[in-house]
Design an enzyme around this catalytic site. Structure first.
Site, PDB file in Angstrom:
ATOM      1  N   LYS A 195       0.871  -1.174   0.000  1.00 51.36           N
ATOM      2  CA  LYS A 195       0.000   0.000   0.000  1.00 51.36           C
ATOM      3  C   LYS A 195       0.907   1.223   0.000  1.00 51.36           C
ATOM      4  CE  LYS A 195      -3.573   2.422   2.510  1.00 51.36           C
ATOM      5  NZ  LYS A 195      -4.528   2.386   3.618  1.00 51.36           N
ATOM      6  N   LYS A 248      -2.120  -1.509  -3.890  1.00 49.80           N
ATOM      7  CA  LYS A 248      -2.994  -0.352  -3.843  1.00 49.80           C
ATOM      8  C   LYS A 248      -2.164   0.916  -3.897  1.00 49.80           C
ATOM      9  CE  LYS A 248      -5.958   1.927  -0.609  1.00 49.80           C
ATOM     10  NZ  LYS A 248      -6.439   1.971   0.727  1.00 49.80           N
TER      11      LYS A 248
HETATM   12  C1  PBG Z   1      -7.353   3.305   5.356  1.00 52.04           C
HETATM   13  C2  PBG Z   1      -7.583   3.244   3.893  1.00 52.04           C
HETATM   14  C3  PBG Z   1      -7.384   4.222   2.908  1.00 52.04           C
HETATM   15  C4  PBG Z   1      -7.905   3.694   1.734  1.00 52.04           C
HETATM   16  C5  PBG Z   1      -8.351   2.409   2.023  1.00 52.04           C
HETATM   17  N1  PBG Z   1      -8.123   2.142   3.355  1.00 52.04           N
HETATM   18  C6  PBG Z   1      -6.892   5.600   2.969  1.00 52.04           C
HETATM   19  C7  PBG Z   1      -5.568   5.933   3.458  1.00 52.04           C
HETATM   20  O1  PBG Z   1      -4.699   5.089   3.705  1.00 52.04           O
HETATM   21  O2  PBG Z   1      -5.386   7.139   3.667  1.00 52.04           O
HETATM   22  C8  PBG Z   1      -7.986   4.389   0.411  1.00 52.04           C
HETATM   23  C9  PBG Z   1      -9.067   3.928  -0.492  1.00 52.04           C
HETATM   24  C10 PBG Z   1      -9.351   4.814  -1.635  1.00 52.04           C
HETATM   25  O3  PBG Z   1      -8.688   5.850  -1.852  1.00 52.04           O
HETATM   26  O4  PBG Z   1     -10.286   4.484  -2.384  1.00 52.04           O
HETATM   27  N2  PBG Z   1      -6.054   3.312   5.796  1.00 52.04           N
END
Ligand code: PBG
Length: 326
Positions: A195, A248
């Protein structure tokens, strides 16, 4: 033998021929629809994400039923609690908003795959994904206990898959151990393995009101420049017991998807995130692109890069577009 003996256009001549040699299939059954469930009554639009709303539990149950009717087998849940605190206690509360939503969804649609996103950032008043030290840093090891507690609460409510998105080190192992200890040995973990600290999460943070009050997430999410490190993250998650890996965002990281799939051979998910969605919607609304064409091409490219599962806010639209015409 090269041209003129070889003519690749021969197999592009008709829709039937193209279908026969198509390498990558995209179907509704590959898709997961994310939802935001809130503790308020009714629905609330999200400015940057036309077509996506915060939903109350009843509206969520209705929407999830439409997903199933369209052949989308799974939803991914994010919660907006009634109130936030420094520990994010709304994440693991027995009657927390996501736990309520899971129970309602499983009661109404037992066959629906309910995936619970597991992170503290929607529940902490500071907006970070873990506990803060006195100095304001995000503390890894003390956060693990709260993540594990949240995973158990979600599993107890009936979640089919637990999906940690916090990027703390060791969370998959801590969650697996807690789930096993509480008897949830058959509940899979889908780890947000790679991520990245991405600018593409902007609209999501508006959706769940989770922009960090200070600093950013670069101390725990990955540097967008790193591919080898993504492989190390994935390998650690496999070692710690992850059942499904995830990359992601999706589109800017197709190479990472490919490398993780080739290296790990694990079931792999890709998250086509809020900023990717918002760009397509904005360009389509301005008349600059054909939304249907762009969405189906995008989702196909994510599958071609190695994703078995595509998490996307376009899931319902895509399922409609993919349905055989009567
Ligand atoms: C929580 C999380 C996030 C997303 C999914 N889980 C945001 C972040 O890490 O700030 C992003 C999902 C999206 O942008 O569609 N940590």
């Amino acid at each position: 033998m090269a041209f003129p003996a070889t003519r690749l256009r021969r197999l592009r001549a008709t829709p039937a021929l193209r279908g026969l040699v198509r390498e990558t299939q995209l179907s509704a059954g590959d898709l997961v629809m994310p939802y935001f469930v809130h503790a308020e009554p009714g629905r609330l639009a999200i400015g940057a994400m036309p077509g996506v709303e915060r939903l109350d539990v009843d509206a969520l149950v209705a929407e999830a039923g439409e997903c199933l009717d369209l052949g989308v087998p799974a939803v991914l849940l994010f919660g907006l609690p009634a109130s936030k605190d420094p520990e994010g206690s709304g994440a693991w509360a027995e009657d927390g908003i996501v736990q309520q939503a899971i129970r309602a969804l499983k009661a109404a649609h037992p066959e629906l795959i309910v995936i619970a996103d597991l992170c503290l950032c929607e529940y902490t008043d500071h907006g970070h994904c873990g506990l803060l030290t006195a100095a304001g840093a995000v503390d890894n090891d003390s956060s693990l206990e709260l993540l594990a507690r949240t995973a158990v609460a979600q599993a107890r409510a009936g979640a089919d898959i637990i999906a940690p998105s916090d990027m703390m080190d060791g969370r998959v192992g801590a969650i697996r151990e807690a789930l096993d200890r509480e008897g949830f040995t058959d509940t899979p973990v889908m780890a947000y393995s790679a991520k990245f600290a991405s600018a593409f999460y902007g609209p999501f943070r508006e959706a769940v009101d989770s922009t960090p009050a200070h600093g950013d997430r670069r101390g725990y999410q990955m540097d967008p420049a790193n591919g080898d490190e993504a492989l190390r993250e994935a390998a650690l998650d496999v070692e710690e017991g992850a059942d499904i890996l995830m990359v992601k965002p999706a589109l800017p990281y197709l190479d990472v998807l490919w490398r993780i799939k080739q290296r790990s051979g694990m079931p792999l998910a890709a998250y086509n995130v809020s900023g990717e969605y918002a760009m397509v919607k904005a360009a389509a609304a301005a008349g600059h692109i054909d939304e249907r064409g762009v969405v189906l091409e995008t989702l196909t490219s994510i599958r071609r890069a190695g994703a078995d599962i595509v998490i996307t806010y376009h899931a319902k639209d895509a399922a409609r577009w993919l349905a055989p015409t009567q």
